[in-house]
Design an enzyme around this catalytic site. Sequence first.
Site, PDB file in Angstrom:
ATOM      1  N   SER A  85       0.837  -1.198   0.000  1.00 50.31           N
ATOM      2  CA  SER A  85       0.000   0.000   0.000  1.00 50.31           C
ATOM      3  C   SER A  85       0.877   1.256   0.000  1.00 50.31           C
ATOM      4  O   SER A  85       1.672   1.451  -0.917  1.00 50.31           O
ATOM      5  CB  SER A  85      -0.967  -0.050   1.181  1.00 50.31           C
ATOM      6  N   ASP A 173      -1.235  14.744  12.676  1.00 51.71           N
ATOM      7  CA  ASP A 173      -1.307  16.060  12.045  1.00 51.71           C
ATOM      8  C   ASP A 173      -0.637  16.054  10.675  1.00 51.71           C
ATOM      9  O   ASP A 173      -1.198  16.557   9.687  1.00 51.71           O
ATOM     10  CB  ASP A 173      -0.652  17.122  12.938  1.00 51.71           C
ATOM     11  N   HIS A 232      -7.326  -6.291   0.146  1.00 49.92           N
ATOM     12  CA  HIS A 232      -6.183  -5.378   0.130  1.00 49.92           C
ATOM     13  C   HIS A 232      -5.157  -5.767   1.190  1.00 49.92           C
ATOM     14  O   HIS A 232      -3.963  -5.574   1.005  1.00 49.92           O
ATOM     15  CB  HIS A 232      -6.684  -3.946   0.375  1.00 49.92           C
TER      16      HIS A 232
END
Length: 251
Positions: A85, A173, A232
């Site tokens: 991924s 963040d 996946h």
Amino acid sequence: MLTTIVQGEDTARPPILIAHGLFGSARNWGVIAKRLSATRRVLSVDMRNHGDSPWRDSHGYPDLARDLAEVIAAHGGRADVLGHSMGGKAAMCLSLLHSSCVRRLIVADIAPVSYGHTQQHLIEAMRAIDLSAVETRGDADRQLAGHVAEAGVRAFLLQSLDVKAKKWRLNLDVLERFMPDILSWPAITGQFDGPSLFLSGAASDYVQPAHRPVIKSLFPNAKFAKIPGASHWLHADRPREFEAAVAAFFG
């Protein structure tokens, strides 16, 4: 440098480097890495802004590729690279931008294209947890269940929760800010001419027939394979079949 779990002994073959996906860590790959390390050295990394690796202000794929190149340089200068991924995109960037570092490449269930989905909802779910009220992983799971229905996804995310310290081992963040970059693919020219395997889950739609021309344009020696019954998360769904495919291609 990235935090790296090293298993196995040096052999005549280069080490295997494993790069995990978004919100993952080297520990997610512990069993597979241990089994692969029976015949050679295996390096499992925490990517930047994940796990115990340093937090950085950027999270673009060229940045991730440089991180991986630095690890490989510290372990002999060349590796067989496996990425899943997000880690698969980082591994592709590594092979294109630092090709001398890579002997063979396996890209697990991702293509060098932009995707339309987002994982922003998982960041929001993790932020919604009142960590001050968490004493056990079960406490966190009960809170997270109000935002994430799938038990498997919750279990995966909670592997990145430091219960004792009451904090996430994820730089949420920066990952939020760079989510568009994580979902996209940078404008990179050139080719990786070495052997490469694009290994997908048969039940996943991440790598589609329409992606093959762009894959072959960057990786002209690419081969394609699917693992039946795998999504996946092919390495979690069918770990023994996944491990056998990796061992055969790298062997």
